[in-house]
Structures are given as C-alpha cells and as structure tokens.
Design an enzyme around this catalytic site. Structure first.
Site, short mmCIF file in Angstrom:
data_model
loop_
_atom_site.label_atom_id
_atom_site.label_comp_id
_atom_site.label_asym_id
_atom_site.label_seq_id
_atom_site.Cartn_x
_atom_site.Cartn_y
_atom_site.Cartn_z
N ASP A 37 0.82 -1.24 0.00
CA ASP A 37 0.00 0.00 0.00
C ASP A 37 0.84 1.27 0.00
O ASP A 37 0.57 2.20 -0.76
CB ASP A 37 -1.07 0.00 1.12
N GLY A 122 -3.90 -5.80 18.75
CA GLY A 122 -2.53 -6.27 18.52
C GLY A 122 -2.42 -7.55 17.72
O GLY A 122 -1.36 -8.14 17.63
N SER A 127 -7.26 -3.03 14.77
CA SER A 127 -8.09 -2.45 15.82
C SER A 127 -7.89 -0.92 15.88
O SER A 127 -8.84 -0.19 16.15
CB SER A 127 -7.78 -3.09 17.18
N ASP A 172 -5.57 -0.36 5.99
CA ASP A 172 -6.40 -0.72 7.14
C ASP A 172 -7.64 0.18 7.23
O ASP A 172 -8.76 -0.30 7.44
CB ASP A 172 -5.60 -0.59 8.44
C1 GLA Z 1 -0.07 -2.51 8.43
C2 GLA Z 1 -0.22 -1.08 7.90
C3 GLA Z 1 -0.82 -1.09 6.49
C4 GLA Z 1 -0.07 -2.04 5.57
C5 GLA Z 1 0.15 -3.40 6.23
C6 GLA Z 1 1.04 -4.29 5.42
O1 GLA Z 1 -1.32 -3.10 8.60
O2 GLA Z 1 -1.03 -0.31 8.75
O3 GLA Z 1 -0.85 0.22 5.97
O4 GLA Z 1 1.15 -1.47 5.17
O5 GLA Z 1 0.72 -3.27 7.53
O6 GLA Z 1 0.44 -4.62 4.21
#
Ligand code: GLA
Length: 390
Positions: A37, A122, A127, A172
């Site tokens: 991302d 975690g 979350s 996320d």
């Molecule tokens: C975490 C980060 C995301 C992404 C993932 C790995 O969840 O918050 O932005 O980079 O790691 O894909």
C-alpha cells in the site's frame, strides 16, 4: 452480547440517556497484497465480523470525555496537542485534529461517550484503524458532515503517519471504512479506486490469532517503508508500483543499491502481480490458484521482505497440513499477531474439522512466547463502517 449492545448498555448506564449517534467500524484481514500500500500498489482486504463501536452525544464546552470498556477513560480538549493524550485516547483525539487539518470540519464538536470492541487488539486485525474510523464517523455526524470512505480513511492514515509516527499506507482504514458484505475489495492505493470482488461462497477465511503481539511502531515497519522508497529513487521511479521485473534485475547493479533493496523491491513487484492474479482467480472461482498465491505471498514476506516471525510461520505451516486448507499466510504488518487460512467450505464440518485439527497440531514456538491464547475465528467478508440505526 456484541459490541453494539454493550456500547448501548454502557452509554445508558453512564448517562441515563440515549446516545445521539452510534458508529461502528470493523477490523480487517488482507487476503493478499501485503506491504504494497505505501508503494502505491494493490491490496485485497475484507472486513471482519468484529467491530469497534462508539455511542456518543454532544458535550458542552470543549472537553471530550470518553470511556473505553476495559481500557479506562480519558478527557482532553481538541485545542490541545494529541501528543499529550495517552494510549487509545490519542487516536480519538488525533482524528478530531486531522478532520480539521484536512479541512472537513473547521472546529470539531466536543462529545462524550463510550467505546466497546470485539476486535482482538494487537492481532494484526486493524483495531487502531477501526477506532479511527469509528471516531471519524462520530465527529462528522455531530458536525453534520458526510465523508466518503476514502476521505475518512485518509484522516485515519494521517493520524498514524503524523501523530503515531507510523509511515503506514491506507489499507487498514480504507478496508474498515469501505468494505461490503460478501465482498473482498481490490484497492488501487495510488488512485484509491476500489472494486468489489464477490468472495467465493464455497470458502471460509479462518483468522489464526497466534496470541503473540508486537507493536508496529516499535517494529521494523518504518525500515521497510524507507528501503522501498530508496529503491524507487534509485530506479528513478515515483514508487515501486511503477517497477517491472526487469527494473529489479537492473537495481542490483546500480550504485548505492544493496541486497536488501533488491529483495524488498522484488517482493513488492511480485506481490502486486499476485494480487491482481488473485482477483482473476476469485472471479472464476479458482480457489486452488487463490490458495497457491496466498502461500507464495507468505513465502515472499518471510524470505524477501523478512516481516514474518516464528509463530506466524509455524501456524501457517500447521494450517497447510490440513487437506481442507487451500492456502495460508500472515496478514497485516507481520512479525506477530494473526495469519489467515483459506478453507474449503464443503458444509459446516470441514471448517470445524480444520479448526480442531489445527488447535491440536499448532505448537507455539518457544522462541516467541504468546501473551494471549491461540484463537481461530472462521469469518465471512462483513460490512464496512457505518452508523447503527436506533
Ligand atoms: C499494516 C499497515 C498497512 C499495511 C500493512 C502491510 O497493517 O497499517 O498500511 O502497510 O501493515 O500490508
């Protein structure tokens, strides 16, 4: 009792009144497209049937007052720096700060309320993003403003980047804000275009929480992000999204490039291609191919990107021993927390059998002790964030 009902009960018990707004935002897993991302690439998440819920009403003055079940309570004024607010409340505070920084709400209104959650914290299930998105919905509702999932997600991402110090991408928050029931979502993290992909009815995603925990901020996440940015610069590209397999071969011979640049960049280029191929596989119902791509993704994250860990590797290996399991991989940032398995769903029993066998077979590795029990959660893609009508 789910998080919505608990939030309503807690609010009524605290305020002897009905909330003005109840917002919920789910956790997520990423099916494939990991650590792509922040390289402007592709991700393919789905929302989980676990929510963070906030029940709230406007408060007089400028003080916000929030109680989070099991995590204590907090008071703060939005005019203050969110860096002075501690723990989970910093997220709630910083969302108000960033809504104003993004120009969505000039002066976010003060409110009081309660928070509940069903998302294991975690466990790489987002979350924090769910808390950011739910808080964003509360502020904007009370301000009479409506934001798109992309706008809401961007506010949460800025909280992570500018207040929490984590140079994360938008995966996320956009998964939590924009997912739909029964669908995975292909997100182009450069344009923020999204495309929903129906999740196959004859499969279940089982979330495998190893019970190990590691905070992303303390991890090597920032190192991976910086290494990818350096690799793109060495290649003369804006982001690794634009790199081809030939570019990666070329990278090795460039001045200043080290093996870690080549390995990390190779993961990103291949992972973007795997993510688009996973979409094709889902669209034609080819679960076998989808599973193979998930396994390749895990191996690449373990060997080239080096963000897996002993517990994640052990639970993925144990899951893959089951004849019902088509693929498994770590999900999210990595190092600890949760993995996922794609399980063929030929009736209730195959998923149950998979879970029973895995609980018997998985041994937590002695070098990475768990701080919570191992838990398995069979899940279908669930609804993205929204308001609860009362
Ligand atoms: C975490 C980060 C995301 C992404 C993932 C790995 O969840 O918050 O932005 O980079 O790691 O894909």
């Amino acid at each position: 009792m789910d998080a919505i009902q608990r939030a309503l009960d807690n609010f009524r018990a605290s305020y002897n009144a009905e909330p003005t707004v109840v917002a919920r935002a789910p956790g997520r897993v990423n099916l494939i497209g990991e650590h792509t991302d922040y390289n402007d690439g592709f991700v393919l998440p789905m929302a989980l049937p676990f929510d963070t819920v906030i029940a709230a009403r406007p408060a007089p003055g400028d003080q916000l007052s929030v109680a989070s079940a099991g995590f204590g309570s907090a008071q703060f004024a939005l005019a203050d720096d969110p860096a002075n607010t501690t723990q989970w409340a910093r997220y709630v505070h910083a969302v108000g700060t960033m809504l104003s920084a993004e120009g969505h709400v000039a002066q976010p209104p003060a409110w009081e309320g309660v928070i509940t959650t069903d998302i294991p914290p975690g466990a790489s299930l987002s979350s924090s993003a769910a808390l950011e998105v739910a808080a964003g919905l509360v502020y904007t509702s009370l301000a009479g403003v409506s934001l798109s999932p992309g706008q809401l997600a961007r506010v949460g991402q800025r909280v992570e980047n500018e207040v929490m110090g984590l140079p994360s991408g938008i995966l996320d928050q956009l998964a939590s804000a924009g997912s739909q029931v029964g669908q995975a979502t292909l997100i182009d993290c450069r344009s923020l275009d999204v495309r929903t992909i129906a999740f196959p009815e004859d499969a279940t995603i089982v979330v495998l929480d190893t019970g190990t925990r590691r905070e992303l901020v303390e991890s090597e996440y920032a190192d991976r992000q910086a290494t990818c940015a350096q690799a793109a610069t060495l290649l003369g590209l804006d982001a690794l999204r634009d790199a081809t397999p030939d570019d990666i071969d070329r990278l090795a011979s460039l001045d200043g490039a080290e093996q870690r640049h080549v390995d990390r960049a190779r993961h990103v280029v291949n992972e973007d291609a795997r993510t688009l191929e996973a979409v094709d596989a889902m669209e034609v119902g080819d679960l076998k191919r989808l599973g193979e791509l998930m396994v390749q993704s895990h191996e690449s994250l373990r060997d080239l990107y080096q963000v897996s860990g002993p517990a994640l590797d052990a639970i993925v290996d144990a899951a893959l021993q089951s004849p019902h399991c088509l693929g498994a991989r770590m999900t999210g940032g990595g190092f600890a927390g949760g993995a996922i398995a794609l399980v063929a769903d030929d009736g209730e029993a195959s998923v149950d059998v998979f879970c029973q066998e895995l609980m018997g077979r998985y041994q937590a590795p002695p070098e990475q002790p768990a701080v919570a029990p191992t838990k398995l959660y069979p899940c279908q893609p669930s609804a993205g964030a929204g308001y609860v009508s009362m």
